[in-house]
Each structure stands twice: as C-alpha cells, then as structure tokens.
Design a protein around this motif. Structure first.
Motif, mmCIF file in Angstrom:
data_model
loop_
_atom_site.group_PDB
_atom_site.id
_atom_site.type_symbol
_atom_site.label_atom_id
_atom_site.label_comp_id
_atom_site.label_asym_id
_atom_site.label_seq_id
_atom_site.Cartn_x
_atom_site.Cartn_y
_atom_site.Cartn_z
ATOM 1 N N LEU A 1 0.795 -1.228 0.000
ATOM 2 C CA LEU A 1 0.000 0.000 0.000
ATOM 3 C C LEU A 1 0.828 1.279 0.000
ATOM 4 O O LEU A 1 0.511 2.210 -0.749
ATOM 5 N N PRO A 2 1.897 1.417 0.815
ATOM 6 C CA PRO A 2 2.646 2.683 0.809
ATOM 7 C C PRO A 2 3.179 3.064 -0.564
ATOM 8 O O PRO A 2 3.282 4.253 -0.890
ATOM 9 N N VAL A 3 3.506 2.071 -1.383
ATOM 10 C CA VAL A 3 4.022 2.348 -2.728
ATOM 11 C C VAL A 3 2.956 3.045 -3.567
ATOM 12 O O VAL A 3 3.230 4.030 -4.271
ATOM 13 N N VAL A 4 1.726 2.562 -3.500
ATOM 14 C CA VAL A 4 0.646 3.174 -4.284
ATOM 15 C C VAL A 4 0.261 4.525 -3.705
ATOM 16 O O VAL A 4 -0.071 5.462 -4.447
ATOM 17 N N GLU A 5 0.298 4.659 -2.378
ATOM 18 C CA GLU A 5 0.010 5.972 -1.774
ATOM 19 C C GLU A 5 1.013 7.011 -2.254
ATOM 20 O O GLU A 5 0.639 8.165 -2.526
#
Length: 374
Positions: free
Chosen positions: A285-289
């Motif tokens: 998730l942090p990558v897409v955020e």
C-alpha cells in the motif's frame, strides 16, 4: 424473489491505522452504498460482523451482528457446531475478509476467504515456525468454498504451498488517494514536524522484514540526502533503531515516529521518493500511496512489490547498503530527466488501484457464488 443474506466480517474495520483496518473500512463503506441496489435487484441482504463500537457505523442499509465473548469461545470449537443456529443469525454466505479468523468450523454453506499473504514463508523465521503457520492457514483454507487474493503473487504463493481446489479470483486492493489538498496546506501540517524541504521517506510498522536497519546503513553512503523515518515498533526494535543511528553517527536521519493520516499525506507530498525495501508484502500500500502524489518508490523485486510497482518504480537489485545508495542516486537522477512526465505516469498507475472497482468485483463474486440468479 427469496432473499439471501451475506455476512461480511468487518471486525478490524475500526483499526484505521492498519492495513486490514483500511481494507475492511474501505469495502464496508462501499458495500453499504451498494446495499439497496443489491436488495432490490438481486435479493441480497448484507450483514456486517463487527466489534460493538462499529454497530451502525455504515448506516442503516446493512445489518450488524456482534459475536459476544461466549459465542466467540463456543464457535471456535467443532464440538459446539450444532449450537450455531442459536449463536449466530442465519446467513447463506460468509465472507471472511482476511485469512486470520479463529474458527475451526465452516459457519455458512458458502464461505469466501480473502487471502492477503502468506509472508511468513519469506520471512526470517525457523522452518518449524513456518510449518506451524502453514498448518493453521491450511485448516482455514480447507473451510473455504471460494477464495480471493489481493495480488497474483499471493495466489501463486498459496498455490505453491497449498493444494487449491476451490474457485479463485484475484481482486486487487484499492488505495485511498491522500493527495487532496493544496501544497500549502500540507506545508502547514509539516511546520511543526522539523523536516527539511527535501527528503527520502519511509513509513511502516518497523520490523526486520521492512529492512529499516539496512536503510539506516544505506544513509552512510548518501550524506547529501536526508531520510525521514515514520512508524513504530516494539520497544526492543525501536531501541535498535536509535542505537543504530547513534552507532553510525547519522546526522541525516530524522525519526518522526507514529504519524496521523494527515501527517502521512503531508510527508508524502514533500518527499523526493519513498524508500521501501521490504522482504515480503501481500500488496504494498505505501508504494501506491506515494504514486498518488507522483512520487517514485525504491523497492525490492520480492513478493508482490513488482506487481504493484510496475515499470514506474525503481528497484534494489542488491540488498547491500552501498549498492542501495548507488541505486537511489541513479534513480533520483533519472527521475529528474522528466519529473512532470514521470509524476503523471505514477499517478496514472495509482488510479488503476481503485476501491470502487474492487468492491464491484467483490459484489460480482458474491452473486456468482450464490448462483447468479439469486
């Protein structure tokens, strides 16, 4: 049309600062919006299994049920299966939104389980520990009549370790786009946080698999850069982080600890890149955020990360601190050759991970599981 009831486990939906909490809250909100249409067109009623504080949290279009302590204890054991009709309301299908539920019996004739990961197979734990965890996961999957996975990697990973006989689907997670405010608003949030104008950024629940210590070692070779480290861990690992910073005499690392959603968005808005050399992820998730802000990520080629990062991310081909520093320097220089164009490509990729699309796919799966003509 005879109505059928689908129960959906939302027992983590109040834990908004966790991955499972965001997942369940995001799909609960959208399922509740779809509930009137599901009832009118397909005769499907939705019932959310929640903690007591979440009763009513998603409006009156769905039902709620709290499994009390006594019922919870009894339902965990096959011996009390005959009591199910008194312990639970009747439903035709149950969707466990993660594979971590505790019950040893199937609680509905049709049972869908969403598998997020079996990352323990890739983490630095003993083979005995892995076998024990796989045994527990296998028992849960054996109860499922249908499976869904949040990435193709997770599906393939499970298939390597478990004899999958059930129908399956891959339904990618969405992402909540935090990039909703003007930069001056994010700057206002950052004013009291003591972070510089430009920095590299990492956020996670700190652990060995996130390679937090390795990132600190990497910063020895990037004296012109600054790393802002957000997140928390247990007291022992937090001490290791601060001891490492002191031992390496790092002046270019700022630890901000646990941050709010508003602070996380502000940090993503200002950072140069996300550093995320995780050893194992079910999604990432942090990558897409970070992509939502047009910010590149530096990630490993392990587990699901390449599936999420695609060709718009930068990769660590070596987990050696000096090699990682060189990869970051090359990537930052490459990004600056066309920052506006590369940022737009990152945002476009982030837009493909959409919660509305994910819920559409779950709803269609529900309908198909119940036979299509419900």
């Amino acid at each position: 049309m005879k109505c059928k009831t689908i129960a959906v486990s939302m027992k983590n939906s109040h834990l908004l600062n966790t991955g499972l909490g965001e997942f369940e809250n995001s799909i609960a909100t959208r399922l509740a919006r779809r509930a009137p249409e599901l009832l009118e067109k397909h005769g499907i009623k939705l019932l959310f299994l929640v903690e007591r504080e979440q009763v009513g949290a998603y409006g009156s279009t769905v039902g709620y049920h709290v499994i009390g302590k006594l019922s919870n204890a009894l339902l965990k054991h096959a011996l009390f299966t005959p009591l199910r009709r008194w312990l639970l309301p009747k439903f035709d299908m149950l969707h466990w939104t993660n594979q971590f539920y505790k019950y040893r019996v199937r609680l509905a004739p049709r049972q869908l389980v969403t598998v997020h990961d079996i990352n323990y197979m890739h983490n630095d734990i003993s083979d005995l520990h892995k076998r024990k965890k796989l045994l527990v996961t296998t028992r849960r999957l054996n109860q499922a009549t249908h499976l869904s996975f949040i990435s193709k990697f997770t599906e393939q990973d499970v298939e390597r370790c478990y004899d999958v006989k059930q129908p399956t689907r891959v339904i990618y997670n969405g992402v909540t786009n935090l990039n909703t405010l003007p930069q001056e608003e994010y700057d206002r949030v950052l004013d009291g946080m003591g972070v510089p104008k430009d920095f590299l950024f990492h956020i996670s629940r700190w652990s060995r698999k996130k390679n937090v210590i390795l990132q600190l070692e990497m910063m020895k070779y990037l004296p012109e850069e600054c790393l802002v480290l957000a997140g928390t861990a247990g007291a022992k690992f937090e001490k290791l982080v601060f001891d490492t910073i002191e031992r390496l005499q790092l002046k270019n690392v700022i630890v901000v600890g646990k941050v709010s959603g508003e602070q996380k968005a502000a940090l993503l808005s200002r950072c140069k890149a996300l550093i995320f050399p995780s050893m194992s992820e079910g999604f990432g998730l942090p990558v897409v955020e970070a992509m939502c802000f047009g910010k590149p990520s530096f990630i490993t080629r392990l587990t699901s990360l390449p599936e999420v990062g695609g060709d718009v991310s930068y990769y660590f081909d070596s987990l050696d601190a000096k090699d990682m520093a060189a990869a970051v320097s090359r990537g930052l220089a490459d990004f600056q050759t066309d920052p506006a164009g590369k940022a737009e490509r990152l945002k476009a990729r982030a837009a493909t991970f959409d919660w509305d699309r994910a819920v559409d796919e779950y709803v269609q799966y529900y309908i198909d599981i119940l036979g299509g003509n419900v």
